[in-house]
Design a protein around this motif. Structure first.
Motif, short mmCIF file in Angstrom:
data_model
loop_
_atom_site.label_atom_id
_atom_site.label_comp_id
_atom_site.label_asym_id
_atom_site.label_seq_id
_atom_site.Cartn_x
_atom_site.Cartn_y
_atom_site.Cartn_z
N TYR A 117 35.22 89.99 57.57
CA TYR A 117 35.00 88.53 57.69
C TYR A 117 33.87 88.37 58.69
O TYR A 117 33.99 88.80 59.83
CB TYR A 117 36.32 87.92 58.17
N LYS A 173 31.34 81.76 59.51
CA LYS A 173 32.22 80.63 59.20
C LYS A 173 31.45 79.53 58.48
O LYS A 173 30.28 79.30 58.80
CB LYS A 173 32.79 80.02 60.49
N SER A 201 42.72 82.05 65.03
CA SER A 201 41.68 83.06 64.90
C SER A 201 41.68 83.52 63.45
O SER A 201 42.75 83.80 62.89
CB SER A 201 41.98 84.24 65.83
C1 2P0 Z 1 37.20 91.07 60.69
N1 2P0 Z 1 36.11 90.54 62.82
O1 2P0 Z 1 37.21 90.80 59.48
C2 2P0 Z 1 35.92 90.82 61.44
C3 2P0 Z 1 35.00 91.99 61.38
C4 2P0 Z 1 35.24 91.32 63.65
C5 2P0 Z 1 34.37 92.08 62.74
O2 2P0 Z 1 37.60 88.95 62.46
O3 2P0 Z 1 36.28 83.34 65.58
O4 2P0 Z 1 38.58 87.15 66.32
O5 2P0 Z 1 38.67 83.91 66.09
O6 2P0 Z 1 37.93 83.55 63.73
O7 2P0 Z 1 38.99 86.75 63.85
C6 2P0 Z 1 36.97 89.17 64.65
O8 2P0 Z 1 36.83 87.82 64.69
O9 2P0 Z 1 37.13 85.54 65.00
C7 2P0 Z 1 36.91 89.54 63.25
P1 2P0 Z 1 37.52 84.01 65.11
P2 2P0 Z 1 38.04 86.81 64.97
O10 2P0 Z 1 38.20 91.56 61.27
#
Ligand code: 2P0
Length: 334
Positions: A21, A24, A142
């Motif tokens: 991911y 946004k 998150s």
């Molecule tokens: C993931 N990451 O898919 C991606 C890949 C980091 C790299 O999800 O802003 O803490 O709270 O929605 O979920 C880390 O971001 O971000 C993440 P927010 P999140 O795992």
């Protein structure tokens, strides 16, 4: 006069994204630009107790047995507001959370953290939610937390509705359906330089390569899902490695550039590719930090672990397997 005390405790494991991911389309509701896919890990988790009571005049946070920092408390309070609004119960809460996640190792404790918080808070207020509804709520704390509601292999469908009602995760295979090993290879300690939240925002806004990411991530996702359904480790590993590198490529094109890869990261990446040439299937993935996660088959785990431990830049290797989704505990942290 007796006081109101609504309390529940939940445990949620963290997850590692196999298809990332990154970006946004809505910052407030946390709606992603692309769908993603993860595996929930068995050894890293958060336990959170939430107690709503009429004895408090503001929300309180205890984080790993110490008062939580103000910034985190503000985020948690506004997240609890979503749940208070849904339940119609407007009480302040004491949140006690224990993280068993190596935070500095590039693992977002926010994934297990918001999944456990969403589960405990909704349970305490008597909301009887389906996993889908819980996933929608956790997502608003998150993004990656919406995947930690489930065990095993999980897809977060990005959805297309403006209100986020179709942006939630579902399980592809449960944690007992296919065993793989995920090695967390720590090459450096200390907090990361740019948070994922800021990093993905900057990438979407400034990187000319972001278009390339969006135009191929869906194919990667479909390939990964097919490999998971077929228990095809090599096909899964190939797409996982490729797609992680594509995510990092988008960041290198951001202004200013975001570089999470360090010399130790590259050393591990090279060793993983060498191991493969020597007949040991292993594939890497890297998140928003310098550490590397290596996927391998359980029968090769000890050989691969040993080969990685020999590298000068490797500090620690922790092994995980697919783990469970959110569950409720009867013992509380208060
Ligand atoms: C993931 N990451 O898919 C991606 C890949 C980091 C790299 O999800 O802003 O803490 O709270 O929605 O979920 C880390 O971001 O971000 C993440 P927010 P999140 O795992």
């Amino acid at each position: 006069m007796s006081h109101i005390r609504l309390i529940a405790t939940a445990k949620a494991n963290t997850n590692i994204a196999l298809i990332k991911y990154w970006g946004k389309r809505d910052e407030k509701l946390i709606l992603p630009m692309n769908s993603s896919l993860s595996v929930t890990l068995d050894n890293f988790y958060t336990i959170t107790t939430v107690e709503f009571t009429d004895t408090l005049t503001e929300d309180k946070l205890i984080w790993d047995q110490a008062p939580g920092n103000y910034e985190e408390l503000i985020k948690i309070s506004s997240f609890l507001d979503i749940i208070r609004k849904k339940s119609g119960i407007n009480l302040h809460a004491k949140v006690i959370t224990e993280n068993h996640v190596p935070t500095a190792a590039g693992f977002a404790s926010s994934a297990s953290g918001y999944a456990a918080l969403a589960a405990a808070a909704t349970k305490a207020l008597g909301l009887n939610l389906s996993h889908k509804e819980l996933s929608i709520i956790a997502r608003q704390g998150s993004g990656s937390a919406c995947r930690s509601v489930y065990g095993g292999f999980v897809e977060w469908q990005k959805g297309s509705m403006e209100d986020g009602s179709d942006s939630y995760a579902y399980q592809i295979l449960n944690e007992n359906a296919w065993n793989i090993t995920i090695l967390s290879v720590m090459v450096a300690s200390g907090q990361k330089k740019v948070s994922s939240r800021d990093g993905m925002k900057r990438t979407v806004e400034t990187s000319p390569f972001y278009k390339g990411w969006l135009s191929t991530v869906n194919e990667d996702l479909e390939e990964a899902k097919k490999a998971i359904r077929n228990r095809d480790f090599v096909s899964l590993g190939e797409v996982v490695e490729r797609t992680a590198l594509k995510m990092h490529a988008t960041m290198l094109g951001a202004i200013p550039p975001i570089i999470y890869l360090e010399s130790g990261t590259l050393e591990v990446m090279n060793r993983v590719q060498e191991l493969r040439q020597n007949g040991f299937p292993a594939y890497f993935t890297i998140d928003a930090g310098p550490n590397v996660k290596v996927l391998c088959q359980p029968e090769n785990e000890s050989r691969i672990k040993q080969a990685l431990m020999e590298l000068g830049s490797v500090q620690k290797v922790i092994s995980c397997n697919p783990g469970e989704g959110v569950r409720y505990l009867s013992e509380h942290l208060v």
